[in-house]
Design an enzyme around this catalytic site. Structure first.
Site, PDB file in Angstrom:
ATOM      1  N   LYS A   4     -32.678  10.450  31.897  1.00 32.74           N
ATOM      2  CA  LYS A   4     -32.727   9.357  30.925  1.00 32.74           C
ATOM      3  C   LYS A   4     -33.970   9.462  30.018  1.00 32.74           C
ATOM      4  CE  LYS A   4     -29.941   6.228  33.761  1.00 32.74           C
ATOM      5  NZ  LYS A   4     -29.848   4.861  34.322  1.00 32.74           N
ATOM      6  N   TYR A  40     -21.356   3.242  28.374  1.00 34.20           N
ATOM      7  CA  TYR A  40     -21.616   2.187  29.361  1.00 34.20           C
ATOM      8  C   TYR A  40     -20.686   0.979  29.199  1.00 34.20           C
ATOM      9  CZ  TYR A  40     -25.725   4.455  31.371  1.00 34.20           C
ATOM     10  OH  TYR A  40     -26.566   5.318  32.042  1.00 34.20           O
ATOM     11  N   PHE A  80     -27.483  -7.302  31.092  1.00 32.95           N
ATOM     12  CA  PHE A  80     -28.439  -6.310  30.590  1.00 32.95           C
ATOM     13  C   PHE A  80     -27.789  -5.251  29.698  1.00 32.95           C
ATOM     14  CE2 PHE A  80     -27.139  -5.054  34.920  1.00 32.95           C
ATOM     15  CZ  PHE A  80     -26.601  -3.798  34.674  1.00 32.95           C
ATOM     16  N   ARG A  96     -25.690  10.925  44.579  1.00 31.12           N
ATOM     17  CA  ARG A  96     -26.150   9.531  44.689  1.00 31.12           C
ATOM     18  C   ARG A  96     -27.256   9.429  45.750  1.00 31.12           C
ATOM     19  NH1 ARG A  96     -24.588   5.715  40.864  1.00 31.12           N
ATOM     20  NH2 ARG A  96     -24.650   4.110  42.450  1.00 31.12           N
ATOM     21  N   ARG A 119     -35.376   8.951  42.037  1.00 33.87           N
ATOM     22  CA  ARG A 119     -35.818   7.666  41.471  1.00 33.87           C
ATOM     23  C   ARG A 119     -37.120   7.193  42.108  1.00 33.87           C
ATOM     24  NH1 ARG A 119     -29.824   4.939  40.757  1.00 33.87           N
ATOM     25  NH2 ARG A 119     -29.525   5.516  38.564  1.00 33.87           N
ATOM     26  N   ASN A 171     -34.727   4.008  35.096  1.00 30.99           N
ATOM     27  CA  ASN A 171     -34.715   4.601  36.434  1.00 30.99           C
ATOM     28  C   ASN A 171     -34.425   6.098  36.442  1.00 30.99           C
ATOM     29  OD1 ASN A 171     -32.060   4.402  35.826  1.00 30.99           O
ATOM     30  ND2 ASN A 171     -31.480   3.107  37.542  1.00 30.99           N
ATOM     31  N   HIS A 203     -29.137   9.199  35.779  1.00 31.07           N
ATOM     32  CA  HIS A 203     -27.806   8.635  36.013  1.00 31.07           C
ATOM     33  C   HIS A 203     -27.068   9.553  36.978  1.00 31.07           C
ATOM     34  CE1 HIS A 203     -23.788   7.024  35.183  1.00 31.07           C
ATOM     35  NE2 HIS A 203     -23.391   8.285  35.146  1.00 31.07           N
ATOM     36  N   GLU A 246     -16.955  10.919  32.526  1.00 30.28           N
ATOM     37  CA  GLU A 246     -18.299  11.033  31.933  1.00 30.28           C
ATOM     38  C   GLU A 246     -18.590  12.469  31.493  1.00 30.28           C
ATOM     39  OE1 GLU A 246     -20.006   7.293  34.595  1.00 30.28           O
ATOM     40  OE2 GLU A 246     -20.715   9.310  35.033  1.00 30.28           O
TER      41      GLU A 246
HETATM   42  P1  GDP Z   1     -26.603   2.913  39.062  1.00 28.32           P
HETATM   43  O1  GDP Z   1     -25.181   3.251  39.414  1.00 28.32           O
HETATM   44  O2  GDP Z   1     -27.547   3.063  40.241  1.00 28.32           O
HETATM   45  O3  GDP Z   1     -27.114   3.663  37.846  1.00 28.32           O
HETATM   46  O4  GDP Z   1     -26.666   1.355  38.719  1.00 28.32           O
HETATM   47  P2  GDP Z   1     -25.657   0.355  37.936  1.00 28.32           P
HETATM   48  O5  GDP Z   1     -24.325   0.997  37.715  1.00 28.32           O
HETATM   49  O6  GDP Z   1     -25.724  -0.951  38.651  1.00 28.32           O
HETATM   50  O7  GDP Z   1     -26.382   0.127  36.533  1.00 28.32           O
HETATM   51  C1  GDP Z   1     -26.312   1.087  35.504  1.00 28.32           C
HETATM   52  C2  GDP Z   1     -27.671   1.234  34.857  1.00 28.32           C
HETATM   53  O8  GDP Z   1     -28.001  -0.008  34.208  1.00 28.32           O
HETATM   54  C3  GDP Z   1     -28.836   1.456  35.815  1.00 28.32           C
HETATM   55  O9  GDP Z   1     -28.984   2.789  36.202  1.00 28.32           O
HETATM   56  C4  GDP Z   1     -30.021   0.951  35.015  1.00 28.32           C
HETATM   57  O10 GDP Z   1     -30.481   1.919  34.045  1.00 28.32           O
HETATM   58  C5  GDP Z   1     -29.404  -0.220  34.250  1.00 28.32           C
HETATM   59  N1  GDP Z   1     -29.673  -1.498  34.945  1.00 28.32           N
HETATM   60  C6  GDP Z   1     -29.265  -1.886  36.179  1.00 28.32           C
HETATM   61  N2  GDP Z   1     -29.719  -3.126  36.469  1.00 28.32           N
HETATM   62  C7  GDP Z   1     -30.445  -3.524  35.373  1.00 28.32           C
HETATM   63  C8  GDP Z   1     -31.165  -4.720  35.044  1.00 28.32           C
HETATM   64  O11 GDP Z   1     -31.241  -5.668  35.822  1.00 28.32           O
HETATM   65  N3  GDP Z   1     -31.773  -4.760  33.808  1.00 28.32           N
HETATM   66  C9  GDP Z   1     -31.697  -3.708  32.917  1.00 28.32           C
HETATM   67  N4  GDP Z   1     -32.310  -3.812  31.722  1.00 28.32           N
HETATM   68  N5  GDP Z   1     -31.020  -2.575  33.202  1.00 28.32           N
HETATM   69  C10 GDP Z   1     -30.415  -2.489  34.409  1.00 28.32           C
END
Ligand code: GDP
Length: 139
Positions: free
Chosen positions: A11, A51, A59, A87, A104, A114, A117, A128
């Site tokens: 990222k 996304y 968010f 993962r 991470r 973070n 992805h 994707e």
């Molecule tokens: P992942 O599968 O671990 O990447 O997590 P998710 O699918 O829940 O979320 C997708 C991405 O959205 C995450 O990797 C973060 O970059 C972002 N994200 C997740 N939670 C938050 C949040 O609370 N605030 C913001 N700004 N971004 C978030």
């Protein structure tokens, strides 16, 4: 165990911090083969499309801005049980919850920024990967 594929992005904040090489080292040291890779930048529109599954989340707007904020590395990876093993290698979404030794834990700034992805299913890995790479860019 079946060999299959996952999709990853390094990222923008991790690329800007100069961590691209170290993250790729961790990926390859953990037995993933690079099937396709590119250094590129998403437009806001492309980040929004990528996304789109998160459109209803509070968010979403922030996530789109962030993912379009600078260059990224996109890659398709191959390995045994690739989606789950990758993962495990990247760790929890929130780096404060991520296990020691995960990408991470080492590189993420926050739950939002973070570092990497990783696809959450074989189906999404295929979708994707196809978002970024044509068949002739996959080796
Ligand atoms: P992942 O599968 O671990 O990447 O997590 P998710 O699918 O829940 O979320 C997708 C991405 O959205 C995450 O990797 C973060 O970059 C972002 N994200 C997740 N939670 C938050 C949040 O609370 N605030 C913001 N700004 N971004 C978030």
């Amino acid at each position: 165990m079946a060999t299959n594929r996952t999709f990853t992005m390094i990222k923008p904040e991790a690329v800007a911090a100069g961590s691209m090489g170290k993250i790729l080292d961790m990926i390859m040291d953990n037995g993933f083969r690079v099937v396709a890779m590119k250094y590129t930048r998403l437009s806001r529109q492309e980040a929004g499309t990528f996304y789109a599954v998160h459109k209803e989340r509070p968010f979403y707007g922030e996530l789109v801005e962030y993912m379009a904020s600078g260059p990224i590395v996109a890659a398709i990876l191959e390995g045994d049980n690739a989606v789950q093993r990758f993962r495990d290698l990247i760790g929890a979404t929130d780096p404060t919850q991520a296990a020691e030794g995960t990408i991470r834990k080492r590189f993420a700034e926050s739950k939002a920024k973070n570092a990497v992805h990783g696809s959450d299913s074989d189906e999404n890995a295929a979708i994707e990967g196809a978002f970024f790479f044509s068949g002739r860019e996959q080796f």
